[in-house]
Design an enzyme around this catalytic site. Sequence first.
Site, PDB file in Angstrom:
ATOM      1  N   SER B  16       0.826  -1.209   0.000  1.00  0.00           N
ATOM      2  CA  SER B  16       0.000   0.000   0.000  1.00  0.00           C
ATOM      3  C   SER B  16       0.860   1.260   0.000  1.00  0.00           C
ATOM      4  CB  SER B  16      -0.968   0.000   1.181  1.00  0.00           C
ATOM      5  OG  SER B  16      -0.286  -0.161   2.393  1.00  0.00           O
ATOM      6  N   CYS B 104     -13.756  -7.717   4.186  1.00  0.00           N
ATOM      7  CA  CYS B 104     -13.213  -6.383   4.494  1.00  0.00           C
ATOM      8  C   CYS B 104     -13.194  -5.517   3.233  1.00  0.00           C
ATOM      9  CB  CYS B 104     -11.813  -6.521   5.088  1.00  0.00           C
ATOM     10  SG  CYS B 104     -11.037  -4.952   5.524  1.00  0.00           S
ATOM     11  N   GLY B 128      -3.100  -1.294  -2.244  1.00  0.00           N
ATOM     12  CA  GLY B 128      -1.933  -2.033  -2.729  1.00  0.00           C
ATOM     13  C   GLY B 128      -2.254  -3.437  -3.172  1.00  0.00           C
ATOM     14  N   CYS B 216      -5.967 -10.710  10.396  1.00  0.00           N
ATOM     15  CA  CYS B 216      -5.335  -9.582  11.090  1.00  0.00           C
ATOM     16  C   CYS B 216      -5.876  -9.379  12.497  1.00  0.00           C
ATOM     17  CB  CYS B 216      -5.459  -8.308  10.263  1.00  0.00           C
ATOM     18  SG  CYS B 216      -7.121  -7.602  10.218  1.00  0.00           S
TER      19      CYS B 216
END
Lengths: 429, 388
Positions: B16, B104, B128, B216
Amino acid sequence: MVNLESASDRHKAAGRLAPGTPVYLDHAATTPMLPEALAAMVAELVHTGNPSSLHNAGRRARRVVEESREQIALAFGARPSEVVFTSGGTEADNLAVKGLFWARQSGPRPRRRVLATAIEHHAVLDSVQWLGEHQNADVEWLSVDSAGLLSPEVLRAAIERDPDSVALVSVMWANNEVGAVQPITRLAEVAAEFGIPFHSDAVQAAGQLPVSLAASGATALTVTGHKIGGPVGAGALLLARGVDPVPVLHGGGQERDVRSGTLDTAAIRAFAVAVEHATARRDEHAARIGQLRDNLVDRILSIVPDAILNGPAPGEHRLPGNAHFSFPGCEGDALLMLLDAKGVACSTGSACTAGVAQPSHVLLAMGADKFRARGSLRFTFGRTSTQADVDALGTVIGEVVERARRAVRQAAPPAAASQAGPIAAAAAS
Amino acid sequence: MTALRVLAAMSGGVDSAVAAARAAEAGHEVTGVHLALSANPTSYRTGARGCCTLEDARDARRAADVIGIPFYVWDMAERFAADVVDDFVAEYARGNTPNPCLRCNEKIKFAAVLDRAVALGFDAVCTGHHARLVPVEDRESGDSAGPLAGGLTGQVRLARSADPAKDQSYVLGVLTAAQLSRAMFPLGDSTKVQVRAEAARRGLAVAEKPDSHDVCFIADGDTQGFLTSKLGASPGPIVDHDGQVVGSHQGSYGFTIGQRRGLRIGSPAADGRARYVLDIEPVSGTVRVGPPELLDVDEIVAVRPVWSGRAPSSEPMAAEVQLRAHGETFPATCWLDDGSLRIRLERPARGVARGQAAVLYDGDTVLGSGTISQTALADAALPVSARS
Ligand SMILES: Cc1ncc(COP(=O)(O)O)c(C=O)c1O
């Protein structure tokens, strides 16, 4: 998809900075250094010498420090021996709160109660909280009214519940978020009546109000350089004679044995220059930025009629350089970003956790709901502020508020509608 | 080209950061935004890489400073908890195997964040992701899709990355044409090796930062432990395909169809062969196991179809289907039936888990996707996993 190929016109910052100079309306965060202070600091940095050394170089540095101390003492109604240099406001607050609490634990009966307002700066707030969590302090948060003001009667009532058990009282002189100016002299008088040490964080008051250790009757006052045109990293605890807080920093025994560490001669010199300058021009400065502030308040209220001015009405109970608004239906961080993109620097006023703005503890303590606490912005004026800053903000605030409102409105029905095309919307049913 | 106002979502990782740098270099007006997804980002974790630690926020800010763009943190913790984490737990509780990255993208990055960005005056969201967006000729008007033609940028198609090993088009297959029209994926033509080299050249400290692999929001990578803490233990039987109870478990949500390890079946199966999870029945808490050939399916129903470009007609069409992230593709015939996507594979696939996305491709181009809700083997006497 968005084309990434070379931009024909590559004004990188297109539309970001409004033409002209950036508009800095965040003097409560830090101030531009006064040119005279900067010059004094640079000049001093050339010299070698530890003010604690006994040789010539040390004596030279010592003379600079002591002259600075005398200037600062004079400006703040203290004796030179009552100036304890620190690395800034945070350290001075820690020293006052923790050091005075510890000092009050010896004696026949330990005094465990710590009284402080719920709107203190985090340097006091978290120190007090820490005493409660780790040092057996009984913490009592003094409540403020909807303008953020503490009544001496509230303090008196809290003390009178058991005067002998109070270790110290800490009430900030002027609030860094909403600019509320407390009746410090009357509050200090109440504490003095019971022989209780009284500390006040005067970081925001200094330079705008007549801050005096002697006249206020306080035991200890916090001041810092970078809010009044001095350097970051130099501040002081003004500490009445005969008061001996337990040190937070142990070492070489500098500063009355209360605050060890080699003194930063250059920064102290520049701090003193800034203090002297600010004190000499204080009333004129306060009047000038007060006018700018009043003008900004009028402008904002005429452009955004439902904006709420938080804190006391402009006047003796409010810092002249402070304006603090809630914009209903907006999020403060969106407002800040949009203004930043237009070249206007301001603050949401409250602390961040990892960059995420938290609802302000000050506004919550004043009885604001979470949404009002979130949609707030602080504008603060200083020495370099001009009418052009007010005009620039006035030009953009309307559209910025409108945009921020749109962002909140469209986020209201969670997940629904969004960007989904008709196909997905139909298929999702 | 017109300079656009671009919001670059910056996770704190190398991809990103380089994506944001490229967008800025191309002349766009780029603002970096780190999404705070954890309600309590207090730790400087090491080991597990995620996108919601304090260290990641710091890395993202540092990268934005080096690129020279404004940077903010947006608090998306509430939305993330509701739309991704709660959904993840609920899906497992239903016996499904969700993909939270996909969710997400669908609900946070290209919905909540994109919507807020557009409302605040941005034109596009840049990430990204390793995938390409390719302009499509607009045959009706005869115009080629210039950068600002038709809506924002005209028709685009979503295609696989130039780096097959890093391709992320699968997790973007849930995005609609409208969402894609406001997306910017500057890394699609590059390999990961090139991206890292470019990051180093640009002086971005994240050049050597390891890739994130784990979910995550599960700090220690222990998905099973995370689910147990959320759902509590709920013991049940492990039953062989012939109906014989061969073991027990502490929660059916710990299993994924096709899973072989960690079954802890005491005695070897009667035929002495390895056992795989065939199906999970969350209501009875039964986990059914069996030999691998019973995992084969060639009929799939996928619900909530989403199209990356134009919606197809109701006629059956040929496509290749990818059934899991980094999985192989299967030639198939697909058609819409009562709002659901029906997929018939030309050869069976093994271990297809409900809850994963079935993403349809035409060569390199993503056509659309649906969420797998039923699977069956046409020729088998018993569909192994058929329920609505
Ligand atoms: C009221 C108040 N107290 C203390 C501080 C901390 O001072 P320093 O930055 O010098 O540590 C500040 C500055 O943010 C402040 O506004």
